[in-house]
Design a protein around this motif. Structure first.
Motif, short mmCIF file in Angstrom:
data_model
loop_
_atom_site.label_atom_id
_atom_site.label_comp_id
_atom_site.label_asym_id
_atom_site.label_seq_id
_atom_site.Cartn_x
_atom_site.Cartn_y
_atom_site.Cartn_z
N SER A 103 48.35 -11.82 38.25
CA SER A 103 47.81 -12.89 37.87
C SER A 103 46.49 -13.13 37.43
O SER A 103 45.72 -12.68 37.87
N VAL A 104 46.64 -14.37 36.73
CA VAL A 104 45.68 -14.66 36.15
C VAL A 104 44.57 -16.08 37.57
O VAL A 104 45.40 -16.77 37.68
N PRO A 105 43.62 -16.27 37.68
CA PRO A 105 43.28 -17.00 38.84
C PRO A 105 42.85 -18.68 37.56
O PRO A 105 42.47 -18.98 36.60
N GLY A 106 43.66 -19.66 37.88
CA GLY A 106 43.38 -20.69 37.79
C GLY A 106 44.41 -20.74 36.38
O GLY A 106 44.73 -21.98 35.66
N LEU A 107 45.10 -20.10 36.30
CA LEU A 107 46.49 -19.52 35.58
C LEU A 107 47.76 -19.58 35.55
O LEU A 107 48.57 -18.20 36.17
N SER A 108 49.05 -20.52 35.57
CA SER A 108 49.84 -20.70 36.81
C SER A 108 50.85 -20.27 35.93
O SER A 108 51.76 -20.31 36.50
#
Length: 70
Positions: free
Chosen positions: A39-44
């Protein structure tokens, strides 16, 4: 076997190997599980980027491996 070693046949075989490498890698269940754990914050679209990046890498290296054949 000498007929398979022509330049035109290597180009066609390289394109086929590239496509097969991409399709097989995208269908790999372990890669899908790994991509779901990231999971990468801000990258869906992180899952998509990981799967496509690995698939392209496998396709490219299959073509490179073909060039190493005599």
């Amino acid at each position: 076997i000498k007929k398979l070693n022509t330049r035109n046949n290597r180009i066609i075989l390289g394109a086929i190997l590239f496509i097969i490498g991409i399709l097989i890698t995208i269908a790999e269940p372990d890669l899908i599980v790994l991509a779901n754990q990231v999971s990468v914050p801000g990258l869906s679209s992180a899952k998509f980027i990981i799967i496509v990046g690995v698939a392209l890498g496998v396709g490219v290296f299959l073509v490179i491996a073909l060039q190493e054949l005599p």
